[in-house]
Design a protein around this motif. Sequence first.
Motif, mmCIF file in Angstrom:
data_model
loop_
_atom_site.group_PDB
_atom_site.id
_atom_site.type_symbol
_atom_site.label_atom_id
_atom_site.label_comp_id
_atom_site.label_asym_id
_atom_site.label_seq_id
_atom_site.Cartn_x
_atom_site.Cartn_y
_atom_site.Cartn_z
ATOM 1 N N ARG A 88 0.820 -1.214 0.000
ATOM 2 C CA ARG A 88 0.000 0.000 0.000
ATOM 3 C C ARG A 88 0.855 1.267 0.000
ATOM 4 O O ARG A 88 0.328 2.380 -0.084
ATOM 5 N N GLY A 89 2.178 1.074 0.160
ATOM 6 C CA GLY A 89 3.072 2.222 0.021
ATOM 7 C C GLY A 89 3.508 2.892 1.311
ATOM 8 O O GLY A 89 4.111 3.953 1.295
ATOM 9 N N TYR A 90 3.210 2.271 2.458
ATOM 10 C CA TYR A 90 3.694 2.833 3.729
ATOM 11 C C TYR A 90 5.187 2.559 3.921
ATOM 12 O O TYR A 90 5.878 3.289 4.619
ATOM 13 N N LEU A 91 5.625 1.452 3.338
ATOM 14 C CA LEU A 91 6.992 0.990 3.545
ATOM 15 C C LEU A 91 7.588 0.588 2.203
ATOM 16 O O LEU A 91 6.865 0.150 1.308
ATOM 17 N N GLY A 92 8.900 0.699 2.113
ATOM 18 C CA GLY A 92 9.577 0.302 0.884
ATOM 19 C C GLY A 92 9.672 -1.215 0.765
ATOM 20 O O GLY A 92 9.657 -1.933 1.770
ATOM 21 N N ARG A 93 9.755 -1.694 -0.468
ATOM 22 C CA ARG A 93 9.780 -3.138 -0.702
ATOM 23 C C ARG A 93 11.035 -3.809 -0.150
ATOM 24 O O ARG A 93 11.033 -5.010 0.141
ATOM 25 N N GLU A 94 12.091 -3.010 0.015
ATOM 26 C CA GLU A 94 13.325 -3.587 0.538
ATOM 27 C C GLU A 94 13.147 -4.118 1.965
ATOM 28 O O GLU A 94 13.924 -4.960 2.424
ATOM 29 N N CYS A 95 12.098 -3.646 2.638
ATOM 30 C CA CYS A 95 11.826 -4.120 4.008
ATOM 31 C C CYS A 95 11.558 -5.621 4.057
ATOM 32 O O CYS A 95 11.784 -6.263 5.083
ATOM 33 N N LEU A 96 11.054 -6.170 2.947
ATOM 34 C CA LEU A 96 10.684 -7.589 2.915
ATOM 35 C C LEU A 96 11.798 -8.499 3.419
ATOM 36 O O LEU A 96 11.536 -9.539 4.014
ATOM 37 N N ASP A 97 13.029 -8.096 3.155
ATOM 38 C CA ASP A 97 14.166 -8.949 3.519
ATOM 39 C C ASP A 97 14.623 -8.756 4.955
ATOM 40 O O ASP A 97 15.589 -9.382 5.373
ATOM 41 N N THR A 98 13.966 -7.893 5.712
ATOM 42 C CA THR A 98 14.542 -7.490 7.005
ATOM 43 C C THR A 98 13.718 -7.896 8.221
ATOM 44 O O THR A 98 14.055 -7.528 9.345
ATOM 45 N N LEU A 99 12.637 -8.660 8.003
ATOM 46 C CA LEU A 99 11.806 -9.052 9.153
ATOM 47 C C LEU A 99 12.661 -9.674 10.256
ATOM 48 O O LEU A 99 13.449 -10.578 9.992
ATOM 49 N N ARG A 100 12.507 -9.169 11.451
ATOM 50 C CA ARG A 100 13.170 -9.707 12.660
ATOM 51 C C ARG A 100 14.683 -9.508 12.663
ATOM 52 O O ARG A 100 15.387 -10.143 13.439
ATOM 53 N N CYS A 101 15.213 -8.642 11.787
ATOM 54 C CA CYS A 101 16.657 -8.405 11.756
ATOM 55 C C CYS A 101 17.027 -7.203 12.630
ATOM 56 O O CYS A 101 16.203 -6.323 12.881
ATOM 57 N N LEU A 102 18.294 -7.148 13.021
ATOM 58 C CA LEU A 102 18.797 -6.016 13.803
ATOM 59 C C LEU A 102 18.559 -4.706 13.061
ATOM 60 O O LEU A 102 18.834 -4.601 11.868
ATOM 61 N N ASP A 103 18.047 -3.713 13.756
ATOM 62 C CA ASP A 103 17.795 -2.364 13.226
ATOM 63 C C ASP A 103 16.680 -2.309 12.171
ATOM 64 O O ASP A 103 16.530 -1.304 11.487
ATOM 65 N N LEU A 105 12.926 -2.012 10.476
ATOM 66 C CA LEU A 105 11.631 -1.396 10.762
ATOM 67 C C LEU A 105 10.605 -2.461 11.148
ATOM 68 O O LEU A 105 9.591 -2.152 11.757
ATOM 69 N N LEU A 106 10.862 -3.692 10.734
ATOM 70 C CA LEU A 106 9.880 -4.764 10.921
ATOM 71 C C LEU A 106 10.277 -5.677 12.070
ATOM 72 O O LEU A 106 11.052 -6.620 11.913
ATOM 73 N N GLN A 107 9.740 -5.373 13.235
ATOM 74 C CA GLN A 107 10.025 -6.163 14.430
ATOM 75 C C GLN A 107 9.227 -7.465 14.406
ATOM 76 O O GLN A 107 8.260 -7.606 13.663
ATOM 77 N N GLY A 108 9.629 -8.396 15.256
ATOM 78 C CA GLY A 108 8.955 -9.686 15.333
ATOM 79 C C GLY A 108 7.496 -9.587 15.730
ATOM 80 O O GLY A 108 6.687 -10.452 15.402
ATOM 81 N N HIS A 109 7.166 -8.534 16.452
ATOM 82 C CA HIS A 109 5.776 -8.213 16.769
ATOM 83 C C HIS A 109 5.603 -6.709 16.563
ATOM 84 O O HIS A 109 6.566 -5.954 16.624
ATOM 85 N N PRO A 110 4.374 -6.236 16.333
ATOM 86 C CA PRO A 110 4.171 -4.836 15.889
ATOM 87 C C PRO A 110 4.712 -3.787 16.873
ATOM 88 O O PRO A 110 4.514 -3.890 18.077
ATOM 89 N N ASP A 111 5.383 -2.791 16.310
ATOM 90 C CA ASP A 111 5.993 -1.706 17.086
ATOM 91 C C ASP A 111 5.564 -0.378 16.465
ATOM 92 O O ASP A 111 6.023 -0.014 15.384
#
Lengths: 288, 313
Positions: A88-103, A105-111
Amino acid sequence: MHTSPPVAADIRELETIAAQIRCDLVRMIHIARMGHPGGSLSAADLVTALYFQVMRIDPARPDWPERDRFILSKGHACPVWYAALIRRGYLGRECLDTLRCLDSLLQGHPDMVKTPGVEMTAGSLGHGLSAGLGMALAARVRGLNYRVWVMIGDGETQEGSIWEAAMAAPNLRLDNLTVILDRNRIQNDDLIDNIMPIEPLAAKWKSFGWHVMEIDGHEMAQVVDALEASREAEPQPVIIIANTVKGKGVSFMEDNPFWHGNAPDADQTAQALQEICAAAGLEVADVD
Amino acid sequence: MRTRRETRHVYGEALLRAGESNPQIAVLDADLYKSTRSDLFRERFGERFIDMGISEMDMVSTAAGLAASGMIPYANSFAMFITAHCYDQIRIQICYPNLHVILAGSSAGLTQGPDGASHQALEDIALMRALPNMRVLVPADGVETEAMTLAAAQEIDGPVYLRLGRYPVPDLFDSSYRFALGRASWLGQGSDVTLIACGHTVSAARDAAELLANRDISAGVVNMSSIKPLDEDAVRAAMQATPLIVTVEEHSILGGLGGAVAEVMAETGGNARLLRLGTRDRFGESATADELLEKHGLTPRGITDSVVQALGR
């Protein structure tokens, strides 16, 4: 009032977006090597309808005061939320690779502090509905015309605090609140019926003073109609019991408690994407 | 004779003032508004008062939702219930997202009295102090209570725990008092011992200092009303000023004011010794407030005796 136009033109297009979101969330969990695919897949059609058709939102202004609010109280299913926010455009597609990673935007549970579009922090079950009450009350006190949408899990209704909120919302006459209950029938350890049965759900919520609707949570036309109709149910708050399938869209995940909280390996991911795309008439290569 | 006031009453009156000056203020209660004194706000600003019934978890989460949507909520209950009963909600929905919610814990400590151990919060400071982003404030008298209640909305942006009592305390400060987050106030300097107290025990510590003076013991008194952030400089100054530091609190000696001061002293090093007065890792019991303060050595005389013993006089 300004609202951005709905992204989806029709039901068919919403179904396509839901398939894309399913692919994204399976990939995301595979890359993270952990996460909760089952409850993310069961909620995918509901979240798609909210973000691409029903909610009055503007991704360019995530803090617009009059925006509708969505709370994912079953916070472990956040991959579906993240996938929708990315599409929907809130976040960039590059975020897809970063779930649960250090630093990330995508934490293991919503933040709500780290992630644009996330309205309430979650992770311990049973909290989100009460936060929705607060948001709905704030709209009344501040004279703002937004609606609050809260998704809870069916297993989550075993939490006592859910029933505190269930009692309070009708008494507070919160007619700007819709709860969507993802009735996928499975909790972490096993089938809900084998752990702590929760039926009769509709009768329970009705007796607490809610307007209760029941739908097939994977029939997009029904989903959109019910969500839209919930706006008109005043003076009561509304709960939509959405009957869903845990792991929906991936044959080996469907109705299997194992996939509540396990990540697919490379082969399983490939098969999952194949199945999701085939059902939606898409090519895997096109869903990126 | 000075006026004695219960900090919970002053809080109720201050809430009313906060509500008058700011339309964002909302107040929530959980079936204790007569006791927490949020009834004053309720009568005046009914549309911004939300009675959640007996449901502290729901109340605290609702407050988080209000704060996330542009309101500044004060949520009230007894200190024990608003901290321990809904710790998970406070941790995840208020402190983790750093939301501006003010939790007011009323009738804290032993002086809750006859209701007994279930109602006597003796761990609440420790619980709240351990949470990132939380500020922990324990006013010593009515003047400070009013200042802190207003400042919690006006001068702080984030979670606040305000610990209030039902034990009548004399006013220690006058209208010149100014609240500053993280800053202690000195009620007197000494050369033998520094008494560091919070809440109504500040008054007891000040009276103890007078009793000690009669025995030629020079005692300083610090009002450590901001327990988090702690005024570490004040602790270090006390360590320079006197060879003995005594913390006095109506709370367990584990993890509260005494624990916080111990942490600073241990990391600072030096020769100053510490004695922690409070409850010694045990629950309370039913009795009058004065009987319990006597039993736990938290009266001016009890504090005096402990200091004399520690100094070997």
